[in-house]
Design an enzyme around this catalytic site. Structure first.
Site, PDB file in Angstrom:
ATOM      1  N   HIS A  63      21.535  -1.545  31.759  1.00 46.59           N
ATOM      2  CA  HIS A  63      21.730  -0.689  30.592  1.00 46.59           C
ATOM      3  C   HIS A  63      21.812  -1.598  29.364  1.00 46.59           C
ATOM      4  CE1 HIS A  63      22.538   2.898  28.430  1.00 46.59           C
ATOM      5  NE2 HIS A  63      23.764   2.565  28.097  1.00 46.59           N
ATOM      6  N   GLU A 110      29.364  -3.698  32.546  1.00 46.35           N
ATOM      7  CA  GLU A 110      28.196  -3.605  33.425  1.00 46.35           C
ATOM      8  C   GLU A 110      28.081  -4.871  34.286  1.00 46.35           C
ATOM      9  OE1 GLU A 110      24.393  -2.903  31.541  1.00 46.35           O
ATOM     10  OE2 GLU A 110      23.472  -2.362  33.449  1.00 46.35           O
ATOM     11  N   CYS A 135      22.979   8.592  26.657  1.00 46.56           N
ATOM     12  CA  CYS A 135      22.106   7.435  26.921  1.00 46.56           C
ATOM     13  C   CYS A 135      21.660   7.366  28.374  1.00 46.56           C
ATOM     14  CB  CYS A 135      22.840   6.153  26.550  1.00 46.56           C
ATOM     15  SG  CYS A 135      23.797   6.308  25.044  1.00 46.56           S
ATOM     16  N   LYS A 187      16.360  -3.709  25.925  1.00 45.32           N
ATOM     17  CA  LYS A 187      16.897  -3.252  24.637  1.00 45.32           C
ATOM     18  C   LYS A 187      16.944  -4.405  23.643  1.00 45.32           C
ATOM     19  CE  LYS A 187      19.583   0.708  26.331  1.00 45.32           C
ATOM     20  NZ  LYS A 187      19.578   0.591  27.801  1.00 45.32           N
ATOM     21  N   PHE A 233      27.431   7.695  26.834  1.00 43.32           N
ATOM     22  CA  PHE A 233      28.696   7.883  26.108  1.00 43.32           C
ATOM     23  C   PHE A 233      29.479   9.004  26.769  1.00 43.32           C
ATOM     24  CE2 PHE A 233      26.820   6.179  22.057  1.00 43.32           C
ATOM     25  CZ  PHE A 233      27.839   5.282  21.787  1.00 43.32           C
ATOM     26  N   HIS A 251      17.643   0.550  21.509  1.00 49.15           N
ATOM     27  CA  HIS A 251      18.201   1.553  22.421  1.00 49.15           C
ATOM     28  C   HIS A 251      17.535   2.893  22.116  1.00 49.15           C
ATOM     29  CE1 HIS A 251      20.739   3.836  24.901  1.00 49.15           C
ATOM     30  NE2 HIS A 251      21.918   3.323  24.607  1.00 49.15           N
TER      31      HIS A 251
END
Lengths: 433, 448
Positions: free
Chosen positions: A324, A335, A184, A356, A420, A361
């Site tokens: 993110h 985050e 990502c 998002k 990830f 995403h």
């Protein structure tokens, strides 16, 4: 001396539209691109919705050239369309002026989809005998069917570097061509590394960004098994709810975001309009666990700190953070913690949002689309909202620009992407004056 | 701004002719070939039944005991990277978290984790066919056809929850950085066969500009599973004529070359800022002085007959190294063993090097180890670095019957003593057109 890198063109293909202005307008209006999945019959899957790109036709962007890319994957097609917009936006139609060996491509391109139904046919041939009984895989039976039902084009198009190959041919560029796939974080990393290639003299112009679609049976399978996706099938347009206490996972989106990055003097000589300057980039690894983010946000903090440091800026200089913000329990909490760690007292003053919530995403392509929204936020003095934000989470106590866009002067933005497995990337983009 | 100098201080490889740099180098010197009939699965239904498989290894020998359970989420490609990483780190005498946790050194570490980066190339990792096909086969309807609804509702539950994580290409870097605690810039370049060169080149730049002091870089991939062997077969690139003569099947630049041979393997190397290497008195194999990357603008699925992108990358790397073709005294071409790619590559080298090409020794590992995708370039790079460090050019397997269009001067039977001061190596993606070259200079040759 490090050379300066500016953005001279942008283009995208998103679930909210296939051109910069219309999709941006819908983002500022807080529209959702999420709806029941129609790319395949997902009705029996744990998650039956996604943010699809709809009514997309490559010929609208490439004209007759679209035919050259017959058989190209959705990834390659999205990248071609977004790049065509960015290339035109940057006024690069006139190839004759360019030293093409100094124009390159750096993408965060995802893997293309497995050729699913033929693959499944081969799987059944390999794992069921003549009576239809399940057997362990017989590679002889499997390969007989696989070699018959799979085809060259659909196999080649699964290579993550194929989109970059299509771009090099379409735009006739011969400089560095790289694809990264740090999950990502990929397109944020691609833009950061493309910036470095220009700064340190490896190229003068880079087509950079990302492209990805994982809205296919095996993509949804993989994320469903990880329980990473929201399962709010009954209210899918409100399912992507980053930073909200009731968040239950992310929503898959798809698309591409492409920027033309250019060495400042090269851009000046061409007399092209400059949209913004890329001033900071940080890349780190959590080096913690495959399945979890470091609980203190160590890697995320270090990425933001490195990006600010390389920009020679402090948190006070940042007016907007494109988070993110996936909508998973863990990401949004950590985050937020990491932003607090880096911004300290200023954390509550900076506008933070996650698009998002609207486009889902886009995995490898997410960071590039998000960076483009930063460029537009600077241009228009408006930041997009985090929609579907209803229930505050004590672990996420910052200003997420809930539900409505906000008009504020934006001098500089920070954009985060975390992959990830723990690869983290942050970019800082600044108004051009 | 002054670029920092970057040296190579550790080499770790996993190849069909040996795991670890010493075993691999010995295999090259002895002109061993690692191609034989596939043992990992029954290949009898496939047009190609030979491949380069790795010697057996135990993953537990390369990771801390506490990390062993993570092997369950490692595809073969990831394991190859983890094995290569251990070899690279120990060869460089780096004391990392892994080395301390394994009890091989009391500590402390001799590399700052926040200045220790990773750039590990990866391929399109193929799903374990036994696992995925077996799961898919549970989702059949009454007529025995695949049923997507059954798959979505129940069939997919036959895959383990963490299934996806085994096959994400960035997991090579993620596992390696976790095991060795490398927290500085971390990238995963996925450009097929060009991945390793691009990753090593980017790591070189990262250290040179000061964003890290040490990087572990290279690539790894396994092409020796049914799906990975099927893909290039469908593209018509694989040698299907020499199943009965595996040792001669991979014949780069040969007049009678008949296609590439799939294999598995990879390499990770330690690049280090010269000052950092000196401060810990590290052994220095050589210096990396040039990197050039290019792209084919003619096709994403076939070579440009002129090899234009290869020529551009070679020239850029030479210019970056502030040297010229006539000062290079070892070349390491890629050599796929396929007809059209090797022709294109020869054309590019001929154009850049002219007649000098036949005056200097050449080496290719392709005949010995085959093609292992993203790992191939790192194996070539490691072999090139060894030739520079040891003043020895190993023989190149299956190069005795060269294509007349090729001017490479491959060493035949015995290794050749040669003072190698500057060497250049290239690799390129067979599909996609990504291309990269690297120049390695003998350490201490900066004035020659």
């Amino acid at each position: 001396m490090k050379r300066r890198v500016v953005i001279t063109g942008i283009g995208w293909v998103t679930p909210l539209g296939h051109d910069i202005e219309s999709a941006w307008k819908r983002m500022l209006a807080g529209d959702s691109g999420v709806a029941p999945t129609t790319l395949f019959d997902a009705s029996a899957f744990p998650t039956s919705f996604s943010a699809q790109v709809r009514d997309f036709e490559l010929a609208k962007f490439l004209g007759v050239d679209a035919a050259r890319h017959e058989g190209a994957s959705r990834n390659s097609r999205f990248a071609l369309a977004a790049s065509a917009q960015a290339w035109r936006d940057a006024g690069l139609g006139d190839h004759a002026l360019l030293d093409r060996t100094r124009v390159g491509v750096y993408l965060g391109g995802g893997e293309g989809p497995l050729d699913f139904f033929p693959f499944a046919e081969a799987a059944l041939a390999g794992c069921r005998n003549k009576l239809g009984e399940l057997t362990p895989l017989d590679t002889v039976r499997w390969s007989e069917t696989a070699l018959r039902v799979l085809n060259q084009t659909n196999e080649l198009e699964q290579d993550p570097n194929l989109a970059g190959g299509h771009l090099a041919v379409q735009f006739r560029v011969e400089g560095p061509n790289v694809n990264t796939l740090t999950a990502c974080a990929a397109s944020t990393q691609a833009i950061g590394e493309a910036t470095r290639l220009i700064q340190y003299g490896d190229a003068d112009v880079m087509i950079s960004g990302g492209t990805h679609s994982m809205i296919h049976p095996l993509g949804v399978t993989g994320f469903s098994r990880l329980t990473a996706l929201s399962t709010r099938n009954d209210s899918c347009s409100t399912a992507s709810r980053p930073f909200d206490r009731t968040r239950d996972g992310f929503v898959l989106g798809e698309g591409s975001g492409i920027l033309i990055l250019e060495e400042l003097e090269h851009a000046r000589r061409r007399g092209v309009r400059i949209l913004a300057e890329i001033v900071g980039y940080g890349s780190t690894a959590d080096a913690f666990r495959i399945t979890d983010i470091h609980e203190d946000g160590r890697g995320a903090m270090a990425a933001m700190q490195r990006a600010l440091q390389s920009a020679g800026m402090s948190p006070k200089d940042i007016d907007y953070i494109s988070a993110h913000g996936t909508g998973t329990e863990e990401n949004d909490k950590i985050e937020s913690l990491a932003i607090r760690g880096v911004f300290g007292e200023d954390a509550k003053k900076v506008a933070i949002s996650s698009i998002k919530s609207m486009v889902g995403h886009l995995i490898a392509a997410a960071g590039a689309v998000e960076l483009i929204t930063c460029v537009l936020a600077i241009r228009d003095g408006a930041v997009p909202p985090t929609i579907n934000y209803q229930t505050p989470d004590p672990n996420c106590d910052l200003d997420y620009v809930p539900n409505a866009a906000r008009k504020i002067p934006v001098r500089a933005c920070l954009s985060n992407s975390f992959g990830f497995g723990g690869q983290n990337d942050t970019l800082v983009v600044k108004a051009w004056k | 701004m002054n670029k920092r100098r970057v040296v190579i201080t550790g080499l770790g490889v996993a190849t069909p002719i040996g795991i670890g740099i010493d075993a691999f180098w010995e295999g090259l010197l002895q002109k061993r070939c690692g191609i034989r009939r596939v043992e990992a699965f029954d290949p009898s239904g496939m047009p190609v039944r030979i491949a380069g498989e790795l010697p057996a290894f135990q993953l537990g020998d390369f990771i801390p005991k506490a990390y062993r359970k993570s092997a369950k989420v490692m595809a073969r490609d990831i394991m190859i990277a983890v094995v290569s990483a251990y070899h690279a780190v120990t060869d460089a005498k780096l004391v990392t978290k892994c080395i301390i946790e394994r009890g091989e050194h009391p500590g402390p570490t001799n590399v700052d984790s926040t200045r220790f980066g990773a750039n590990i190339g990866a391929g399109l990792i193929c799903a374990d066919l036994h696992e995925l096909a077996g799961a898919l086969a549970t989702a059949a309807d009454e007529q025995g056809r695949f049923d997507l609804l059954r798959w979505g509702a129940e069939g997919m539950n036959n895959l383990t929850p963490l299934w996806l994580l085994k096959f994400l290409p960035n997991m090579l870097a993620c596992h390696v950085t976790i095991v060795h605690d490398a927290q500085a810039p971390s990238n995963t370049i996925t450009c097929s066969e060009a991945s390793s060169h691009l990753a090593i080149g980017e790591a070189y730049r990262t250290i040179a500009r000061g964003d890290a002091d040490v990087c572990i870089c290279g690539g790894a991939e396994s092409k020796t599973n049914p799906m990975a062997m099927t893909r290039p077969l469908l593209c018509g690139r694989v040698n299907i004529e020499d199943n009965d003569a595996p040792a001669r099947a991979s014949r780069p630049f040969a007049a009678d070359r008949a296609g590439s041979v799939p294999s598995e393997g990879g390499g990770l190397v330690i690049l280090e800022a010269l000052d950092h290497a000196r401060s810990r008195s590290a052994k220095i194999y050589g210096e990396i002085t040039g990197f050039g990357a290019a792209s084919s603008a003619s096709s994403w699925s076939a070579p440009d007959p002129s090899g234009r992108a290869i020529a551009i990358a070679l020239r850029k790397a030479l210019a970056d190294a502030e040297t010229s073709a006539d000062r290079i005294n070892l070349v390491a071409p890629f050599g796929t063993g396929t007809h059209n790619y090797d022709s294109a590559e020869s054309a590019a080298w001929n154009e850049v090097f002219g007649t000098w090409l036949s005056e200097i020794p050449a080496m290719t590992t392709r005949g010995a180890v085959g093609m292992n995708g993203a790992g191939t370039g790192a194996i070539d790079f490691a072999a090139t670095v060894m030739a520079v460090a040891r003043n020895t050019v190993p023989p190149s397997v299956n190069t005795s019957n060269p294509d007349p269009a090729s001017r490479f001067n491959f060493v035949q039977d015995d290794p050749k003593d040669a003072r190698v001061t500057h060497a250049i190596t290239v690799s390129y993606a067979l599909a996609g057109g990504q291309t990269a070259a690297l120049v390695v200079r003998r350490f201490g040759e900066e004035r020659s």
